[in-house]
Design a protein around this motif. Structure first.
Motif, PDB file in Angstrom:
ATOM      1  N   ARG A   7     -10.677  -4.661  36.665  1.00  0.00           N
ATOM      2  CA  ARG A   7     -11.817  -3.961  37.183  1.00  0.00           C
ATOM      3  C   ARG A   7     -12.474  -4.754  36.400  1.00  0.00           C
ATOM      4  O   ARG A   7     -13.746  -5.213  36.375  1.00  0.00           O
ATOM      5  N   ARG A   8     -12.951  -4.127  35.055  1.00  0.00           N
ATOM      6  CA  ARG A   8     -13.410  -4.568  33.930  1.00  0.00           C
ATOM      7  C   ARG A   8     -13.807  -5.901  33.807  1.00  0.00           C
ATOM      8  O   ARG A   8     -14.506  -6.344  33.740  1.00  0.00           O
ATOM      9  N   HIS A  47     -15.593  -7.306  36.806  1.00  0.00           N
ATOM     10  CA  HIS A  47     -17.221  -7.651  36.243  1.00  0.00           C
ATOM     11  C   HIS A  47     -17.907  -7.726  35.121  1.00  0.00           C
ATOM     12  O   HIS A  47     -19.606  -8.911  35.615  1.00  0.00           O
ATOM     13  N   ASP A  63     -20.209  -9.705  38.519  1.00  0.00           N
ATOM     14  CA  ASP A  63     -21.374  -9.560  38.374  1.00  0.00           C
ATOM     15  C   ASP A  63     -22.438  -9.877  37.562  1.00  0.00           C
ATOM     16  O   ASP A  63     -22.391 -10.668  36.785  1.00  0.00           O
ATOM     17  N   LYS A  80     -24.266  -6.883  31.841  1.00  0.00           N
ATOM     18  CA  LYS A  80     -23.368  -6.441  32.215  1.00  0.00           C
ATOM     19  C   LYS A  80     -23.843  -4.585  31.673  1.00  0.00           C
ATOM     20  O   LYS A  80     -24.078  -4.189  30.798  1.00  0.00           O
ATOM     21  N   ARG A 107     -15.604  -2.425  45.227  1.00  0.00           N
ATOM     22  CA  ARG A 107     -17.402  -2.328  44.199  1.00  0.00           C
ATOM     23  C   ARG A 107     -17.809  -1.028  43.100  1.00  0.00           C
ATOM     24  O   ARG A 107     -17.599  -0.864  42.683  1.00  0.00           O
ATOM     25  N   ARG A 136     -14.721  -0.635  40.732  1.00  0.00           N
ATOM     26  CA  ARG A 136     -15.253  -1.272  39.700  1.00  0.00           C
ATOM     27  C   ARG A 136     -16.572  -1.099  38.532  1.00  0.00           C
ATOM     28  O   ARG A 136     -16.837  -1.158  37.653  1.00  0.00           O
ATOM     29  N   ALA A 137     -17.100  -0.359  39.435  1.00  0.00           N
ATOM     30  CA  ALA A 137     -18.465   0.534  38.122  1.00  0.00           C
ATOM     31  C   ALA A 137     -18.381   1.396  37.842  1.00  0.00           C
ATOM     32  O   ALA A 137     -18.508   1.643  36.769  1.00  0.00           O
ATOM     33  N   VAL A 154     -16.104   0.209  35.135  1.00  0.00           N
ATOM     34  CA  VAL A 154     -17.241  -0.536  33.834  1.00  0.00           C
ATOM     35  C   VAL A 154     -18.382   0.981  33.075  1.00  0.00           C
ATOM     36  O   VAL A 154     -18.466   0.723  31.711  1.00  0.00           O
ATOM     37  N   LEU A 167     -25.162  -3.119  42.256  1.00  0.00           N
ATOM     38  CA  LEU A 167     -24.051  -2.771  42.110  1.00  0.00           C
ATOM     39  C   LEU A 167     -24.411  -1.353  41.490  1.00  0.00           C
ATOM     40  O   LEU A 167     -25.116  -0.836  40.838  1.00  0.00           O
TER      41      LEU A 167
END
Length: 280
Positions: free
Chosen positions: A16-17, A20, A24, A28, A56, A59-60, A63, A265
């Motif tokens: 997931r990181r 991103h 995205d 970042k 999403r 993932r958000a 990070v 995001l």
């Protein structure tokens, strides 16, 4: 996670990181040039799969929690802290992009996880920096403080700890024993972690989502065990001896890290957990 096994959730978090960095827009939330290389050729950022709203949102959060931890670390370094301990390090990449030349980094994890990670680093030709110490800790036979001390950690000097993606898998005594280690360090020491909210603090919709997530991680052999109410967490940290406490929910994180993004995001208004930081 059972001793001798690698964590599939750690691989998932790392992916997931990495996604991103690829999918995205800039800026970042977590600028991590190591996130993709450490995963090597097996990493593939599938835009369709990662575009799913749940993906999403996950993932958000991944990070945002790393960014929040590293922001707090920067504050600790500015206050004179020169030791950083990453508990349950998994595939965390901070040590390989550390901007603080005098900061010693200690990565703590079970032996199997560290062996796996170091193999991935070697395959990706990512050098292990001189100011990094791996601590392969078997918690069945060794305490956290004994492992840190044997590795050269100075218990008479302040330190900052991060503890991400670990607490839901612990018992309450294990959680409290780690808090005690940090709380007994000198002033300016601190810890950032995330935790899962008790079901009675969730809406009915989120209770259903929490049950679904718990079933998936249990099927992967890593069942959740520990949940807290927000006020209960405040009480745990105060009882341990911490002097200053901050807790952030998804609304707080959206304001801090996701405002005015061109790609939209962000985190959902309600979340399954919170981030917390406690200072000695």
């Amino acid at each position: 996670m059972k001793p001798g096994r690698i964590s599939m959730t750690a691989r998932g978090v790392a992916s997931r990181r990495a996604a991103h960095q690829v999918l995205d827009d800039s800026p970042k939330v977590l600028d991590d040039p190591i996130a993709v290389p450490i995963l090597g050729p097996e990493f593939f950022a599938d835009p369709v799969r990662h575009a799913d709203p749940r993906s999403r949102a996950f993932r958000a959060f991944m990070v945002a929690r790393s960014r929040y931890a590293e922001d707090n670390l920067a504050s600790a370094v500015a206050a004179g802290v020169s030791q950083y301990v990453v508990l349950g390090a998994g595939l965390d990449t901070f040590a390989y992009r550390n901007p603080f030349p005098t900061l010693r980094v200690f990565e703590v994890d079970v032996p199997a996880m560290q062996q796996w990670k170091r193999g991935m680093l070697q395959s990706a030709t990512i050098a292990e920096p001189a100011n990094l110490t791996f601590i392969p800790l078997d918690f069945e036979h060794q305490t956290l403080m004994s492992g840190l001390t044997e590795a050269g950690f100075d218990a008479q000097a302040p330190a900052f700890f991060t503890w991400l993606g670990v607490i839901p898998y612990l018992t309450l005594p294990a959680f409290r024993s780690t808090l005690d280690v940090v709380a007994n360090l000198p002033t300016h020491s601190g810890i950032t972690f995330d935790y899962s909210l008790s079901h009675d603090e969730l809406s009915p919709r989120l209770q259903s989502a929490a049950k679904s997530l718990a079933a998936r991680v249990a099927a992967a052999g890593e069942p959740f065990q520990l949940f807290f109410r927000s006020l209960q967490m405040d009480n745990e940290l105060t009882s341990a001896g911490f002097q200053r406490i901050e807790q952030l929910d998804t609304i707080d994180l959206n304001v801090r890290y996701f405002a005015n993004r061109s790609d939209g995001l962000e985190l959902p208004a309600e979340g399954l957990g919170k981030l917390a930081t406690a200072w000695v």
